[in-house]
Motif scaffolding. Structure first.
Motif, PDB file in Angstrom:
ATOM      1  N   ALA A  69       0.794  -1.206   0.000  1.00  0.00           N
ATOM      2  CA  ALA A  69       0.000   0.000   0.000  1.00  0.00           C
ATOM      3  C   ALA A  69       0.823   1.251   0.000  1.00  0.00           C
ATOM      4  N   VAL A  70       1.534   1.368  -1.069  1.00  0.00           N
ATOM      5  CA  VAL A  70       2.269   2.589  -1.274  1.00  0.00           C
ATOM      6  C   VAL A  70       1.333   3.483  -2.062  1.00  0.00           C
ATOM      7  N   ALA A  71       0.039   3.257  -1.889  1.00  0.00           N
ATOM      8  CA  ALA A  71      -0.960   3.951  -2.654  1.00  0.00           C
ATOM      9  C   ALA A  71      -0.892   5.422  -2.339  1.00  0.00           C
ATOM     10  N   ALA A  72      -0.203   6.148  -3.152  1.00  0.00           N
ATOM     11  CA  ALA A  72      -0.054   7.556  -2.886  1.00  0.00           C
ATOM     12  C   ALA A  72      -1.188   8.296  -3.543  1.00  0.00           C
ATOM     13  N   VAL A  73      -2.199   8.563  -2.786  1.00  0.00           N
ATOM     14  CA  VAL A  73      -3.342   9.293  -3.333  1.00  0.00           C
ATOM     15  C   VAL A  73      -2.961  10.759  -3.342  1.00  0.00           C
ATOM     16  N   SER A  74      -2.712  11.249  -4.540  1.00  0.00           N
ATOM     17  CA  SER A  74      -2.204  12.610  -4.623  1.00  0.00           C
ATOM     18  C   SER A  74      -3.297  13.629  -4.896  1.00  0.00           C
ATOM     19  N   GLY A  75      -4.538  13.190  -4.964  1.00  0.00           N
ATOM     20  CA  GLY A  75      -5.614  14.155  -5.150  1.00  0.00           C
ATOM     21  C   GLY A  75      -6.941  13.495  -4.893  1.00  0.00           C
ATOM     22  N   THR A  76      -7.982  14.200  -4.831  1.00  0.00           N
ATOM     23  CA  THR A  76      -9.301  13.628  -4.533  1.00  0.00           C
ATOM     24  C   THR A  76     -10.353  14.145  -5.496  1.00  0.00           C
ATOM     25  N   PRO A 129      -6.545  14.349 -11.439  1.00  0.00           N
ATOM     26  CA  PRO A 129      -6.761  12.910 -11.286  1.00  0.00           C
ATOM     27  C   PRO A 129      -6.129  12.364 -10.008  1.00  0.00           C
ATOM     28  N   VAL A 130      -6.769  11.351  -9.482  1.00  0.00           N
ATOM     29  CA  VAL A 130      -6.187  10.600  -8.381  1.00  0.00           C
ATOM     30  C   VAL A 130      -5.099   9.706  -8.954  1.00  0.00           C
ATOM     31  N   THR A 131      -3.964   9.601  -8.293  1.00  0.00           N
ATOM     32  CA  THR A 131      -2.906   8.683  -8.727  1.00  0.00           C
ATOM     33  C   THR A 131      -2.628   7.680  -7.628  1.00  0.00           C
ATOM     34  N   VAL A 132      -2.182   6.505  -8.023  1.00  0.00           N
ATOM     35  CA  VAL A 132      -1.871   5.455  -7.066  1.00  0.00           C
ATOM     36  C   VAL A 132      -0.575   4.770  -7.493  1.00  0.00           C
ATOM     37  N   GLU A 133       0.320   4.539  -6.535  1.00  0.00           N
ATOM     38  CA  GLU A 133       1.563   3.808  -6.790  1.00  0.00           C
ATOM     39  C   GLU A 133       1.394   2.374  -6.316  1.00  0.00           C
ATOM     40  N   VAL A 134       1.784   1.439  -7.163  1.00  0.00           N
ATOM     41  CA  VAL A 134       1.629   0.022  -6.848  1.00  0.00           C
ATOM     42  C   VAL A 134       2.943  -0.705  -7.120  1.00  0.00           C
ATOM     43  N   ILE A 135       3.335  -1.573  -6.192  1.00  0.00           N
ATOM     44  CA  ILE A 135       4.488  -2.442  -6.416  1.00  0.00           C
ATOM     45  C   ILE A 135       3.991  -3.748  -7.013  1.00  0.00           C
ATOM     46  N   GLY A 136       4.505  -4.086  -8.186  1.00  0.00           N
ATOM     47  CA  GLY A 136       4.158  -5.351  -8.827  1.00  0.00           C
ATOM     48  C   GLY A 136       5.361  -6.279  -8.811  1.00  0.00           C
ATOM     49  N   THR A 137       5.126  -7.562  -8.643  1.00  0.00           N
ATOM     50  CA  THR A 137       6.194  -8.546  -8.599  1.00  0.00           C
ATOM     51  C   THR A 137       5.921  -9.659  -9.602  1.00  0.00           C
ATOM     52  N   GLY A 138       6.926 -10.005 -10.382  1.00  0.00           N
ATOM     53  CA  GLY A 138       6.815 -11.093 -11.346  1.00  0.00           C
ATOM     54  C   GLY A 138       7.914 -12.116 -11.112  1.00  0.00           C
ATOM     55  N   SER A 139       7.693 -13.328 -11.542  1.00  0.00           N
ATOM     56  CA  SER A 139       8.677 -14.382 -11.342  1.00  0.00           C
ATOM     57  C   SER A 139       8.755 -15.295 -12.557  1.00  0.00           C
ATOM     58  N   VAL A 175      -2.814  -5.129 -12.309  1.00  0.00           N
ATOM     59  CA  VAL A 175      -3.882  -5.819 -11.573  1.00  0.00           C
ATOM     60  C   VAL A 175      -4.140  -5.110 -10.241  1.00  0.00           C
ATOM     61  N   GLY A 176      -3.065  -4.700  -9.575  1.00  0.00           N
ATOM     62  CA  GLY A 176      -3.222  -3.986  -8.312  1.00  0.00           C
ATOM     63  C   GLY A 176      -3.924  -2.662  -8.486  1.00  0.00           C
ATOM     64  N   ALA A 177      -3.567  -1.943  -9.559  1.00  0.00           N
ATOM     65  CA  ALA A 177      -4.226  -0.660  -9.819  1.00  0.00           C
ATOM     66  C   ALA A 177      -5.720  -0.853 -10.071  1.00  0.00           C
ATOM     67  N   VAL A 227       7.866  -0.488  -9.622  1.00  0.00           N
ATOM     68  CA  VAL A 227       6.906   0.451  -9.044  1.00  0.00           C
ATOM     69  C   VAL A 227       6.248   1.191 -10.197  1.00  0.00           C
ATOM     70  N   ALA A 228       4.935   1.130 -10.250  1.00  0.00           N
ATOM     71  CA  ALA A 228       4.204   1.794 -11.330  1.00  0.00           C
ATOM     72  C   ALA A 228       3.186   2.765 -10.749  1.00  0.00           C
ATOM     73  N   GLU A 229       3.078   3.930 -11.361  1.00  0.00           N
ATOM     74  CA  GLU A 229       2.100   4.923 -10.928  1.00  0.00           C
ATOM     75  C   GLU A 229       1.014   5.030 -11.989  1.00  0.00           C
ATOM     76  N   PHE A 230      -0.222   4.879 -11.535  1.00  0.00           N
ATOM     77  CA  PHE A 230      -1.369   4.907 -12.442  1.00  0.00           C
ATOM     78  C   PHE A 230      -2.279   6.089 -12.103  1.00  0.00           C
ATOM     79  N   ALA A 231      -2.935   6.610 -13.127  1.00  0.00           N
ATOM     80  CA  ALA A 231      -3.954   7.629 -12.920  1.00  0.00           C
ATOM     81  C   ALA A 231      -5.306   6.936 -12.801  1.00  0.00           C
ATOM     82  N   LEU A 232      -6.103   7.348 -11.814  1.00  0.00           N
ATOM     83  CA  LEU A 232      -7.463   6.824 -11.641  1.00  0.00           C
ATOM     84  C   LEU A 232      -8.448   7.921 -12.022  1.00  0.00           C
ATOM     85  N   LEU A 233      -9.411   7.543 -12.857  1.00  0.00           N
ATOM     86  CA  LEU A 233     -10.394   8.518 -13.357  1.00  0.00           C
ATOM     87  C   LEU A 233     -11.794   8.150 -12.887  1.00  0.00           C
TER      88      LEU A 233
END
Length: 252
Positions: free
Chosen positions: A8-15, A29-39, A180-182, A245-251
């Motif tokens: 939960a590095v969900a950095a909500v930078s706006g509302t 826009p609201v933005t959220v940072e998510v850590i994704g892991t692949g193997s 998927v996390g976003a 670490v990926a940052e996504f915009a939420l609309l």
């Protein structure tokens, strides 16, 4: 099981705030940072074992002759077990030094009867090879038979090929995992993912995101089984983990 930890590095930078610019409302826009892991799991290309032996004699020449006879025994055994000559390599100098020291410590205080040599056999010549086996089953067979003729066999170490390609594939899997996390955050907030704003393989902190996630898991679960796994020697296969670490915009 595919790892995905949203850390939960969900950095909500706006509302969905609005501002006035030239009389028109502007949606932030609201933005959220998510850590994704692949193997990605990769198979070992070969198993390497250090094989060391020695010869003893009253003179160094006699000791070297005894070592040569022992080496002949070793090579004959390896050939009989189907190990090709190309899979029998010189022993690195660093390994020779280490095994020589271990051999000296092992013979301290031993009687000549224990060492299987006469009292005149005061000189010792050591030698060794690196043997590449195809499977752990072959390693087990070689180890048993080599020890039966008085040869020391080191712990097997797996060698892998295609590690760089596996890391690239794991990073792509980590990016998909982050998406998927976003999506999960967007559903929870009644929104939708608008797009990717930033992707980083290193994150912003002093600790790599993958290690950060593992430490967080260990602290959260209190699992004592995590530490022993970190020290395990790879055998037939190994799993390559990568995180982004990926940052996504939420609309809306």
């Amino acid at each position: 099981m595919k790892l995905w930890l949203l850390a939960a590095v969900a950095a909500v930078s706006g509302t969905q705030a609005s501002a006035q610019r030239g009389g028109d409302p502007v949606t932030v826009p609201v933005t959220v940072e998510v850590i994704g892991t692949g193997s990605v799991e990769i198979k070992a290309a070969a198993q390497r074992i250090a094989v060391t032996f020695s010869g003893r004699g009253a003179t160094m020449a006699a000791a070297e002759a005894a070592r040569s006879r022992k080496e002949g025994q070793v090579l004959a055994l390896l050939a009989a077990e189907g190990v090709p000559a190309t899979a029998i390599l010189p022993l690195p100098e660093s390994e020779q030094t280490r095994m020589s020291l271990l051999g000296s410590l092992g013979t301290m205080g031993a009687t000549t009867a224990d060492q299987g040599a006469s009292e005149d056999a005061t000189e010792e010549a050591r030698g060794g090879r690196i043997v590449q086996a195809a499977t752990m089953a072959q390693v087990d067979t070689l180890t048993r038979k080599l020890k039966a003729i008085g040869v020391q066999v080191g712990t097997p170490a797996a060698s892998f090929e295609g590690v760089a390609a596996a890391r690239r594939d794991a990073r792509l899997g980590a990016l998909r995992d982050a998406r998927v996390g976003a999506d999960r955050y967007a559903v929870a907030l009644g929104m939708k993912v608008g797009g990717v704003r930033r992707v980083s393989e290193t994150g912003d902190g002093p600790v790599m995101p993958g290690l950060q996630e593992k430490l967080s898991t260990m602290l959260a679960t209190g699992s004592p089984s995590i530490l022993p796994r970190l020290a395990e020697t790879p055998k037939e296969s190994a799993t390559i983990y990568e995180s982004v670490v990926a940052e996504f915009a939420l609309l809306p």
